[in-house]
Scaffold this active site. Sequence first.
Site, PDB file in Angstrom:
ATOM      1  N   GLU A   4      14.255  26.345  -3.052  1.00 13.29           N
ATOM      2  CA  GLU A   4      14.975  26.947  -1.928  1.00 13.29           C
ATOM      3  C   GLU A   4      14.682  26.179  -0.643  1.00 13.29           C
ATOM      4  OE1 GLU A   4      16.115  31.292  -2.557  1.00 13.29           O
ATOM      5  OE2 GLU A   4      14.031  31.311  -1.936  1.00 13.29           O
ATOM      6  N   HIS A  19       7.902  33.388  -2.180  1.00 13.40           N
ATOM      7  CA  HIS A  19       9.140  33.248  -1.407  1.00 13.40           C
ATOM      8  C   HIS A  19       8.787  32.788   0.009  1.00 13.40           C
ATOM      9  CE1 HIS A  19      12.782  34.157   0.782  1.00 13.40           C
ATOM     10  NE2 HIS A  19      13.410  34.111  -0.380  1.00 13.40           N
TER      11      HIS A  19
HETATM   12  P1  PGA Z   1      20.242  33.744   0.883  1.00  9.09           P
HETATM   13  O1  PGA Z   1      18.717  34.053   0.456  1.00  9.09           O
HETATM   14  O2  PGA Z   1      21.029  33.643  -0.360  1.00  9.09           O
HETATM   15  O3  PGA Z   1      20.652  34.928   1.755  1.00  9.09           O
HETATM   16  O4  PGA Z   1      20.205  32.462   1.665  1.00  9.09           O
HETATM   17  C1  PGA Z   1      18.164  33.432  -0.653  1.00  9.09           C
HETATM   18  C2  PGA Z   1      16.688  33.713  -0.733  1.00  9.09           C
HETATM   19  O5  PGA Z   1      16.029  33.753   0.308  1.00  9.09           O
HETATM   20  O6  PGA Z   1      16.151  33.898  -1.835  1.00  9.09           O
END
Ligand code: PGA
Length: 233
Positions: A155, A85
Site C-alpha cells: 500500500e 496498516h
Molecule cells: P483506500 O484505503 O482504499 O480508502 O485508499 C485502503 C487502505 O488504507 O487499506
Amino acid sequence: MKKLIIANWKLNPITIKDARELAASISVKAKNKVVLCPPTIYLSNIQYPNIGAQDCFWAEKGTYTGQTSAAQLKDLGIKYCLVGHSEKREFGGDSDEIVNAKAKACLANKIIPVICVGFGTTVEQDDLEVTDVLKRQLDMDLKDIDPEKVIVAYEPVWAISKGNPNVTRAADAEHAEKMAIFIKTRYKVKKVIYGASVNTGNAKGFLSQPNIDGLLVGGASLNAKDFNQIINM
Ligand code: PGA
C-alpha cells in the site's frame, strides 16, 4: 483464478445497524474470494462467510487495557487479520518489531496475517526508493516467520484515500506489479495484494496483473454498489 478482495472498513460505520446492513448487502457469491474487516466491536455481530480483523495485540492476555488478542479473534472464528496498516503504524506507533510480534501471534492462532507495507508521501518516489523501504520493513516484519503463511499488502501510503478513493490517485498497476514481484522474489511470499485508492475504475487493472493476487479496499468497500462490482471483476 479467484483473487482475494479484502474490505477494510476502518472506523466505519458508527452504528451496528449500518454495519449489519452493509455486510448483508455484499454478495456472498462473488467471482473472487471476499473478506470483510469491520471494526473490532462488530466482529461478532455481523454475518458474512469470511470475516477479518483490522488489528490485534501481540500478547495473548493480561494487563493490556483496550487490546484484543489473536487468541480472542481465533475464538470468534476470525481467519484473517491486518497487521501493520500504515494508519496503525502512524497513530498506533506500531514499529516493525511490533508488526512482527503481531504476525507471529496471528500464526500461533491459525489466523492469516495480512502484513501491510509501503510508504511515501508523494507520487515522486521511484521504485528503488520504495524497495529500500520495503526491505527495511519486511526484513523485520517477516523475521522468523514462514513467508508462505502470510499475505503481504503493498500500500503506497501517498495513494491511500482519506475515505473517497475517487478523488485520490492510485499507484500505476505496472508499479504495483513490479513491487509484488520484488516482494515475492526476495521474501518467498506467495500472495501479494495491492491497496490504496482502489475504485471501480482502476480495480480491473490491478487484478489483471499476474503477480497481484488481490486487493485491500478501504473507501470503496463502504459503498455496496461499488464493492459488489469490484469483487465480481
Ligand atoms: P483506500 O484505503 O482504499 O480508502 O485508499 C485502503 C487502505 O488504507 O487499506
